[in-house]
Design a protein around this motif. Structure first.
Motif, short mmCIF file in Angstrom:
data_model
loop_
_atom_site.label_atom_id
_atom_site.label_comp_id
_atom_site.label_asym_id
_atom_site.label_seq_id
_atom_site.Cartn_x
_atom_site.Cartn_y
_atom_site.Cartn_z
N UNK A 33 28.63 30.27 49.79
CA UNK A 33 28.76 31.38 48.64
C UNK A 33 27.33 31.57 48.27
N UNK A 43 25.30 32.59 36.30
CA UNK A 43 25.49 32.18 37.61
C UNK A 43 26.47 33.34 38.17
N UNK A 90 29.63 23.90 51.34
CA UNK A 90 30.51 22.69 51.07
C UNK A 90 31.32 22.34 52.37
N UNK A 93 36.11 18.26 51.49
CA UNK A 93 36.15 17.89 49.88
C UNK A 93 34.93 17.33 49.22
N UNK B 35 28.03 20.95 35.80
CA UNK B 35 26.84 20.90 36.54
C UNK B 35 25.68 21.05 35.38
N UNK B 37 21.47 22.07 35.15
CA UNK B 37 20.28 22.59 35.74
C UNK B 37 19.23 22.67 34.73
N UNK B 42 17.04 21.59 41.32
CA UNK B 42 18.37 22.05 41.96
C UNK B 42 19.39 21.90 40.95
N UNK B 43 20.46 22.66 40.95
CA UNK B 43 21.61 22.22 40.18
C UNK B 43 22.25 20.93 40.41
N UNK B 45 25.25 18.08 40.16
CA UNK B 45 26.89 17.86 39.78
C UNK B 45 26.72 16.62 39.10
N UNK B 58 28.78 11.47 39.21
CA UNK B 58 27.61 11.29 39.73
C UNK B 58 26.55 10.48 39.13
N UNK B 88 20.13 23.38 30.97
CA UNK B 88 21.23 24.48 30.93
C UNK B 88 22.80 23.88 31.47
N UNK B 90 26.40 23.97 32.88
CA UNK B 90 27.31 25.00 33.44
C UNK B 90 28.60 24.44 33.87
N UNK B 94 37.39 25.84 40.79
CA UNK B 94 37.75 26.59 41.91
C UNK B 94 39.16 26.29 42.14
N UNK B 97 40.09 21.43 44.78
CA UNK B 97 38.79 20.65 45.17
C UNK B 97 38.19 20.92 46.39
N UNK B 102 33.64 28.97 44.21
CA UNK B 102 33.42 28.45 42.79
C UNK B 102 33.38 29.62 42.05
N UNK B 104 31.65 30.37 37.95
CA UNK B 104 30.84 29.59 37.06
C UNK B 104 31.01 30.43 35.67
#
Lengths: 108, 113
Positions: A33, A43, A90, A93, B35, B37, B42-43, B45, B58, B88, B90, B94, B97, B102, B104
């Motif tokens: 994406x 976003x 991605x 999964x 997420x 940020x 970087x973003x 998860x 995570x 931020x 977010x 989706x 999984x 996605x 946002x």
């Protein structure tokens, strides 16, 4: 995990110019994406493009999955195009992995 | 409006406060995500929910506590945060999984003082 590299990191253009943003990734993907993050943090999904070419107005994108890269083209840039452009990929999964982004600034 | 709504848009909280971030999706998706940020990073998860079950965490500190009461709603409960948690946050959803793109939300900009 998958590595995602975006180039260039920063791009400053005059209004009306065209630009090409690149995303390289290190492994096979089945989800790619392009997002635009505006100055307020929102976003926005631009393209869902795991392969092939898509166009939406002044924007288009091409993904060559076999060569592990994707390109985002912006034509006739406008000041509202300013912001950070992220590529995210991605496989299966696995989690969606984001690149570090290209910061685009369009000058009037 | 993207189909994923986050509230509040901005939040300032003290380190001893308890607050919650809310996310709602109107897309019929089965997976939802948080997420983070931070500036110049970087973003990241934080959490993944698929069909209301948490499937990924995570290594997020316990001062962040997610809740997914149904497939349309996702919360992030915050307590005793640190200034470095300012960021931020977010929310995304989706179709599944492992399937689809996605979408946002607009994010919640959190400042911890």
């Amino acid at each position: 995990g998958i590595q995602v590299e975006q180039s260039p990191p920063d791009l400053i253009l005059q209004e009306g110019a065209n630009s090409t943003l690149r995303c390289n990734f290190s492994d096979s993907v089945n989800n790619l994406q392009w997002f635009h993050q505006n100055p307020w943090g929102q976003l926005i999904n631009l393209f869902y493009i795991p392969s092939g070419t898509k166009q939406n107005g002044r924007l288009s994108a091409t993904t060559v999955a076999t060569e592990r890269y994707s390109l985002l083209y912006i034509s006739s840039s406008q000041t509202t195009d300013s912001g950070v452009y992220f590529c995210a990929v991605r496989f299966g999964n696995e989690k969606l992995t984001f690149g570090t982004g290209t910061r685009l600034t369009i000058i009037p | 409006e993207t189909g994923v709504t986050q509230t509040p848009r901005h939040l300032v909280m003290g380190m001893t406060n308890k607050k919650s971030l809310k996310c709602e999706q109107h897309l019929g998706h089965n997976a939802m995500y948080w997420y983070k940020q931070s500036a110049k990073k970087p973003l990241e998860l934080m959490f993944v929910y698929s069909l209301e079950e948490r499937v990924e965490n995570n290594s997020v500190p316990s001062r962040f506590s997610p809740e997914c009461p149904n497939s349309s709603h996702l919360f992030l409960h915050l307590h005793t945060l640190q200034p470095e948690d300012s960021a931020l946050y977010l929310c995304a959803s989706s179709p599944g999984q492992g399937a689809g793109g996605y979408t946002f939300g607009s994010g919640t900009r959190l400042t911890v003082v």
